[in-house]
Design an enzyme around this catalytic site. Structure first.
Site, PDB file in Angstrom:
ATOM      1  N   HIS A  81       9.794   5.866  -4.352  1.00  0.00           N
ATOM      2  CA  HIS A  81       8.532   6.291  -4.618  1.00  0.00           C
ATOM      3  C   HIS A  81       8.300   7.908  -4.020  1.00  0.00           C
ATOM      4  O   HIS A  81       7.642   8.578  -5.202  1.00  0.00           O
ATOM      5  CB  HIS A  81       7.687   5.512  -3.548  1.00  0.00           C
ATOM      6  CG  HIS A  81       7.728   4.012  -3.762  1.00  0.00           C
ATOM      7  ND1 HIS A  81       7.279   3.352  -4.572  1.00  0.00           N
ATOM      8  CD2 HIS A  81       8.505   3.024  -2.956  1.00  0.00           C
ATOM      9  CE1 HIS A  81       7.386   1.899  -4.356  1.00  0.00           C
ATOM     10  NE2 HIS A  81       8.217   1.959  -3.351  1.00  0.00           N
TER      11      HIS A  81
HETATM   12  C1  BDR Z   1       5.417   3.748   0.348  1.00  0.00           C
HETATM   13  O1  BDR Z   1       5.650   3.087   1.521  1.00  0.00           O
HETATM   14  C2  BDR Z   1       7.231   3.361   2.190  1.00  0.00           C
HETATM   15  O2  BDR Z   1       7.461   2.191   2.642  1.00  0.00           O
HETATM   16  C3  BDR Z   1       7.533   4.205   1.434  1.00  0.00           C
HETATM   17  O3  BDR Z   1       8.486   5.218   1.985  1.00  0.00           O
HETATM   18  C4  BDR Z   1       6.532   4.847   0.271  1.00  0.00           C
HETATM   19  O4  BDR Z   1       6.126   5.981   1.191  1.00  0.00           O
HETATM   20  C5  BDR Z   1       6.030   2.739  -0.923  1.00  0.00           C
HETATM   21  O5  BDR Z   1       4.618   2.071  -0.891  1.00  0.00           O
END
Ligand code: BDR
Ligand code: CA
Length: 313
Positions: A243
């Site tokens: 992400h």
């Molecule tokens: C987001 O949530 C976190 O667990 C990850 O680092 C990312 O920023 C994805 O939903």
């Protein structure tokens, strides 16, 4: 590099945060002024430590790392240890960091940097819950007009949620902070799940990181392998999303992404839909557009860019 874009990375590392930070360090187009840690995936004592461990992995002991808010603005913290492991950075065996944590509070530093750097020259790259940024805006509303852009990973619209049926983790953890940030008037760009779920770290793409032949590439392959074990079936068994590096990739190559400038709001009240981001994609309301909400990603280009940058470390 002269003319490099100045950024503050606000983060809760987090395996995907780690890849984002490494990619930023490898990019001369970006001048990372500070890393500000926030509670999110795990507690603040882990996220600030992980941020320092990543700096050391990249040979950036000179980087200034600050600890910020240890809980959301108006709620208890909900962590994501089930995804990122007990430390938040499970997977590679990184040595404990020895570079110092800076003594100032991250919120004070965000305010100070935005007030001292030329107005419109500093971008906030937000990779975790928006608690530090909202707290800074609440304490110093004058900084809003000085922000060049807030680019954040968070939210979802067409893709719905990853932590509840309708909410993405970063927004769900601190929806009140997200609401404050969305309303602050600064230029805002969102990298939601609609984008990140279309760019999976397949074995082939991960092997490109490994092929870099450096410690960062090796660590990334271990980080993604750990994440993969948490969610083997969810994405069809071919890899997990990465992400947070979308934020950095957008700063480097915005044309990898496409979206619309729309009104973006967040639900803060309802227990059923708390943290849901509502993007007025079809302009069904007269609410003013306040954010560019991305929907498309050139996944091949994204991983090509990341692998090429990581190979430089
Ligand atoms: C987001 O949530 C976190 O667990 C990850 O680092 C990312 O920023 C994805 O939903
Ligand atoms: Ca994150």
């Amino acid at each position: 590099m002269p003319g490099a874009r100045k950024i503050i990375i606000d983060t809760d590392p987090g395996q995907d945060d780690a890849v984002a930070i490494l990619a930023a360090f490898a990019s001369p187009e970006l001048d990372v002024l500070a890393i500000t840690a926030v509670a999110g995936n795990v507690g603040l004592h882990h996220t600030e430590r992980n941020a320092r461990a990543i700096c050391e992995l990249a040979g950036r002991r000179d980087m200034r790392v600050f600890a910020g808010c240890d809980r959301p603005t108006r709620r208890p913290l909900m962590e994501a240890r089930h995804v990122h492991g007990e430390t938040g950075l499970d997977g590679p065996d990184l040595p404990p960091p020895t570079m110092p944590l800076q003594p100032e509070h991250a919120v004070d530093v965000i305010i100070e940097i935005l007030r001292t750097e030329p107005s419109g020259s500093v971008t906030l790259a937000a990779l975790g819950p928006l608690t530090n940024i909202a707290t800074a805006l609440g304490r110093a509303p004058d900084i809003a007009s000085r922000i060049a852009e807030i680019v954040f990973m968070g939210g979802a619209y067409f893709e719905l949620g990853n932590v509840t049926p309708v909410a993405e983790f970063n927004i769900y953890v601190d929806p009140d902070a997200a609401a404050d940030v969305f309303a602050c008037g600064a230029k805002i760009t969102s990298m939601p799940l609609d984008v990140t779920h279309r760019a999976l770290a397949t074995p082939e793409r991960v092997s490109a990181f490994q092929a870099a032949g450096n410690p960062a590439g090796a660590a990334i392959s271990q980080l993604t392998a750990f994440r993969d074990r948490q969610d083997p079936e969810r994405y069809g068994g071919i890899g997990v999303p990465l992400h947070d590096p979308c934020v950095i990739a957008y700063l480097l190559e915005p044309d990898l992404f496409a979206g619309r400038f729309v009104n973006l709001e967040v639900e803060t009240g309802s227990e059923l839909t708390r943290g849901m981001t509502v993007a007025d994609w079809w302009r069904r309301t007269d609410r003013q557009p306040n954010a560019t909400f991305m929907r498309e990603i050139d996944a091949e280009g994204y991983f090509r860019l990341l692998a090429e940058r990581i190979a430089r470390l």
